[in-house]
Design an enzyme around this catalytic site. Structure first.
Site, mmCIF file in Angstrom:
data_model
loop_
_atom_site.group_PDB
_atom_site.id
_atom_site.type_symbol
_atom_site.label_atom_id
_atom_site.label_comp_id
_atom_site.label_asym_id
_atom_site.label_seq_id
_atom_site.Cartn_x
_atom_site.Cartn_y
_atom_site.Cartn_z
ATOM 1 N N GLU A 193 0.952 -1.101 -0.338
ATOM 2 C CA GLU A 193 -0.319 -0.070 -0.020
ATOM 3 C C GLU A 193 1.417 1.276 0.327
ATOM 4 O O GLU A 193 1.598 1.412 0.840
ATOM 5 C CB GLU A 193 -1.248 0.246 1.623
ATOM 6 N N MET A 223 0.220 -2.939 8.412
ATOM 7 C CA MET A 223 -0.241 -3.348 7.404
ATOM 8 C C MET A 223 -1.514 -4.197 7.481
ATOM 9 O O MET A 223 -0.954 -5.046 7.651
ATOM 10 C CB MET A 223 0.801 -3.461 6.059
ATOM 11 N N GLU A 224 -2.334 -3.806 7.260
ATOM 12 C CA GLU A 224 -3.683 -4.428 6.876
ATOM 13 C C GLU A 224 -3.195 -5.957 5.814
ATOM 14 O O GLU A 224 -4.533 -6.127 5.828
ATOM 15 C CB GLU A 224 -4.919 -3.752 6.812
ATOM 16 N N GLU A 238 -5.791 -2.543 12.861
ATOM 17 C CA GLU A 238 -5.785 -3.369 11.307
ATOM 18 C C GLU A 238 -6.374 -4.898 11.569
ATOM 19 O O GLU A 238 -7.146 -5.752 10.475
ATOM 20 C CB GLU A 238 -4.273 -3.984 11.993
ATOM 21 N N HIS A 293 -9.355 -3.326 9.748
ATOM 22 C CA HIS A 293 -9.452 -3.705 8.276
ATOM 23 C C HIS A 293 -9.493 -4.760 7.080
ATOM 24 O O HIS A 293 -9.775 -4.715 6.412
ATOM 25 C CB HIS A 293 -8.035 -3.556 8.179
ATOM 26 N N GLU A 300 -9.142 3.733 6.730
ATOM 27 C CA GLU A 300 -8.294 4.702 7.844
ATOM 28 C C GLU A 300 -9.463 4.912 8.900
ATOM 29 O O GLU A 300 -8.843 4.501 10.111
ATOM 30 C CB GLU A 300 -7.235 5.584 7.287
#
Ligand code: ZN
Length: 863
Positions: free
Chosen positions: A134, A270-271, A305, A308, A327
């Site tokens: 991302e 980071m998801e 996370e 997400h 977000e």
């Protein structure tokens, strides 16, 4: 601001499935790969354009209708980050397969497919290979349609040394040995998903795991020897999974959920669907050495996370202009989940401090941006990862949930997620779902918050009559440079959910919507003048309130006696401070109000007040009355510092640990000698007996000894940093090293920040910490200028590193400095932080005007 149209890939060819094989070489730092992409060709074409960056394509051809069409030419466009495959013949419509062989670099820039370096338990240097895609870096690992809307399924195979672990989004389904001590690991097909959510990690990893109630296998992975530090995250994650499954009413769809700690990591986490990656400090808790603050951060990041997995992964924004949907929801939902897991942490009060007020501060600038922001290119996309997308978005969602009621809101979310699962959605889809279940004009209300930047300040005056208490309200946009060229005829207005708290509880009746520039509300059940009233109870609304002098005065006893809730006490001082910064309230009135907080007991209130006082300190640090200010601030913290003391008392909880750290550190910062002496003595004992100092106190003690320390202390702190194996401890020490006052020590620290002594992921944190030190502000800026090429090379490619670095300039107070900074960035264009530069210049102008306006009044007040 109107953006340019994004340059999207042509949609005549659509990928549906990627069969991807990658072979990373963690000795030569390269990788090779091959893939077969199932494609649907809707109109005949002799070329295919897809995303690719820093990849070498060895060969490519298309199989369609039983024939193979080779490429005639392969060309790259580094500007648009694409490659064009020109074929020898036109490819007919239909279903085909695109076959590509390629190779690339395992870079050290912490994006795309990259390498991370660490020392193993024997002290040897080791590497692992990992990914961060991302927003737009999957294209650095394999050629692909790298747009969130181009969802497909993925079948991933990794060819790795037989002794290493390979992880991806889904469980491994087939492993076989290859010659030369290599193995092939094939993973289950993923659900249909966006490219930016793919992940692969290869290294000497170990893990702990636990099955959640739903049957999902949850794992925490670390480099060898750290796996037990994953215990807290594992236990939290298993519980949180039940919470999310219940709340969303849609079970987590993958068989496994891994949390993976990576030694070098640019963001916090980071998801990636099913394979969430983290920096170590956001996932690992060492029971012996971690602080309460770290436990909380880990819980928050894990919850964020995990949220997400639904918001972002299951339902994805159509394009990056709706990044906020990802977000904001993850931030809001993460807070809600941690509040459920640890109710004693009082997360919503902390949320107002950490999110709402942070967003109000940034969004009070004319150079802010709307939540929904058009973006065309990667530099514009990466600039969206700011407090507006995360914290303002999360705050307006909290406001909407309060307005609609939590249960109606949850039903709307369920409707939205189930209608768009495995697809993409836009903000309007969410509003429509909420509108259907609530029968409220959600789109109309929320457009005023998401499509225009800024927020209102509501001026209120009260009047008691026979019908009750009438509040006369007027709303106008709040901006800090109100007086300097502000536009009084600014027509912006908001639909504000409006409530009032009174001494005997929140006024009855539902939340009213205030939408006109001028309006009034009558509270009929009030028959005599209340002792006080407070607009925006619990700070659920995203706006500021200004009262009449008398009504401000009335709030003081309610603060001092704590009859107002902690969240309200927090909100009042933050509004007062910000209004005084904007010239809408005398700054001396804020200072008098601050006096009402002397016996404050809440950790978040102190934390917020402390940062406002610190900002004030920065503004006036060159003034004659600066020392008087320090005495004033020291006195403010003194009683609470005495009361809380250094030693945890039995029965204390998490918030007491946070409170202790804030209050003692501030008292010490303003020169409380008793506290500085005690810190020195604790440090001395600690050097002989490391078990003597509780982890909650370490950062505090290190900072305070640095503040009054010499070269010898500097060397001692560095030596602790070098020998520590825990990243959390290293960061604590590095941030403390930024507190020295000797310019030569600060210069040495900055020099080392760009050497191997400091991980690239931590350099900017360290430079920012030096800049936050009043003695280091100029030194840090000079250092950034002198080393700009290196910073640009390391962080200029994208991400938010440069935004954070540039932001250090916003605390200067002179117009000369503003011109110098402006000139510098004219000569050094920085597209990845273009908006932050404008924001910094605006902040300096605001600071300078504020000083001009308040200098004499403050001088008189402090006399
Ligand atoms: Zn996130």
């Amino acid at each position: 601001m109107p953006g340019t149209e994004p340059a999207l890939l042509p949609k005549n060819v659509k990928p549906t499935h990627y069969q991807l094989e990658l072979k990373p070489d963690i000795e030569s730092f390269t990788f090779s790969g091959q893939q077969t992409i199932d494609i649907e060709i809707s109109s005949p074409s002799s070329s295919i354009i897809l995303n690719s960056l820093d990849i070498e394509i060895k060969s490519a051809h298309v199989n369609v209708n039983g024939i193979s069409v080779p490429t005639q030419n392969i060309s790259f466009n580094t500007e648009s980050e694409t490659c064009t495959l020109d074929f020898t013949d036109s490819i007919p419509s239909g279903n085909g397969q695109l076959v590509i062989q390629f190779s690339g670099i395992l870079n050290d820039k912490l994006r795309g497919f990259y390498r991370s370096q660490y020392l193993d338990q024997q002290g040897n240097t080791q590497y692992l290979a990992t990914t961060q895609f991302e927003a737009t870096d999957a294209r650095q690992a394999f050629p692909c349609w790298d747009e969130p809307e181009c969802k497909a399924t993925f079948s991933v195979t990794l060819i790795v040394p037989a002794n290493l672990v390979a992880l991806a989004n889904t469980p491994e389904i087939e492993t076989f040995q290859l010659p030369d001590n290599m193995k092939s690991v094939k993973f289950a097909d993923t659900p249909i998903m966006s490219t930016y959510l793919l992940a692969f990690v290869v290294g000497d990893l170990t893990h702990i795991e636990k099955e959640a109630a739903s049957g999902t296998l949850v794992g925490v992975w670390t480099t060898r020897g750290k796996e037990q530090q994953g215990r807290f995250a594992l236990e939290s994650s298993v519980k949180l999974l039940s919470f999310f499954n219940d709340y969303f009413g849609i079970p987590y769809p993958l068989e496994k959920l891994d949390h993976i700690a990576i030694p070098d990591f640019a963001a916090g986490a980071m998801e990636n669907w099913g394979a969430v990656t983290y920096r170590e400090t956001a996932l690992l808790v060492d029971p012996e050495n971690s602080s309460a603050g770290t436990r909380q951060r880990v819980a928050e990041v894990v919850a964020h996370e995990m949220a997400h997995m639904w918001f972002g992964d299951l339902v994805t924004m159509k394009w990056w202009d709706d990044l906020w949907l990802n977000e904001s929801f993850a931030s809001w939902m993460g807070t809600k989940a941690v509040d459920w897991l640890f109710p004693e942490w009082d997360m919503w009060t902390q949320f107002v401090n950490m999110d709402t007020n942070r967003a109000l501060s940034l969004d009070g600038l004319k150079n802010s941006h709307p939540i929904e922001q058009e973006v065309a290119n990667p530099a514009e996309v990466s600039q969206l990862f700011d407090a507006i997308s995360y914290s303002k978005g999360a705050s307006v969602i909290r406001m909407l949930e309060q307005f609609l009621s939590p249960e109606i809101f949850r039903q709307g979310l369920h409707k939205y997620l189930s209608s768009h699962k495995y697809q993409n959605a836009q903000t309007t889809d969410l509003w429509n779902a909420l509108e259907e279940v609530s029968h409220q004009p959600v789109t109309e209300i929320m457009n005023t918050w998401t499509s225009q930047m800024g927020y209102p300040v509501i001026d209120v005056s009260s009047q008691l009559g026979t019908e009750g208490l009438t509040l006369n309200l007027s709303q106008d946009r709040f901006v800090y440079d109100n007086i300097l060229g502000g536009d009084p005829a600014d027509p912006m207005k908001w639909q504000v959910p409006f409530r009032v708290a009174l001494p005997y509880g929140t006024a009855s009746g539902d939340t009213e919507l205030v939408s006109e520039p001028q309006s009034s509300i009558t509270i009929s059940e009030v028959s005599s003048d209340p002792d006080w009233f407070k607009i925006n109870p619990d700070q659920t609304g995203f706006f500021r309130v200004n009262y009449t002098a008398k009504d401000w005065q009335n709030l003081i006893p309610a603060i001092a006696s704590r009859s107002l809730s902690a969240t309200d006490r927090l909100g009042i001082q933050n509004d007062a401070y910000s209004l005084s910064k904007a010239g809408l309230l005398p700054v001396t009135q804020f200072l008098s109000l601050a006096g009402a907080y002397k016996s404050e007991s809440d950790a978040s209130v102190w934390s917020d007040l402390a940062s406002n006082l610190k900002e004030l300190e920065t503004l006036i640090s060159d003034e004659d009355f600066y020392n008087h200010y320090r005495i004033f601030a020291k006195d403010l913290f003194h009683a609470t510092a005495q009361r809380i003391g250094w030693i945890p008392k039995t029965g204390e909880g998490h918030l007491d640990a946070l409170l202790r750290s804030t209050v003692l550190s501030q008292a010490g910062n303003y020169g409380d000698t008793e506290i500085l002496e005690e810190a020195k003595s604790l440090f001395k004992t600690y050097l002989d007996d490391p078990s003597s100092l509780h982890p909650d106190l370490r950062g505090l003690v290190y900072s305070l000894v640095a503040q009054s320390g010499d070269q010898n202390t500097y060397d001692q702190l560095w030596s602790l940093e070098t020998t520590s194996e825990l990243q959390e401890e290293k960061i604590r020490l590095l941030i403390s090293l930024a507190r020295f006052t000797n310019p030569n020590l600060l210069k040495d620290l900055l020099r080392r920040s760009l050497t191997e002594d400091v991980r690239s992921q931590d350099t900017i944190t360290l430079v920012s910490a030096v800049a936050a030190n009043l003695r280091g502000r100029n030194i840090a800026w000079e250092f950034v200028k002198d080393n700009w090429d290196e910073f640009d090379k390391r962080y200029g490619g994208g991400g938010f590193g440069l935004m954070r670095l540039v932001a250090i300039t916003g605390s200067f107070t002179s117009l000369e400095k503003a011109s110098e900074i402006e000139e510098f960035f004219k000569a050094h264009p920085t597209p990845a932080a273009e908006r932050t530069i404008r924001q910094s210049l605006e902040r300096i102008n605001i600071n300078s005007a504020w000083l001009e306006r308040n200098r004499s009044e403050l001088a008189a007040w402090f006399k």
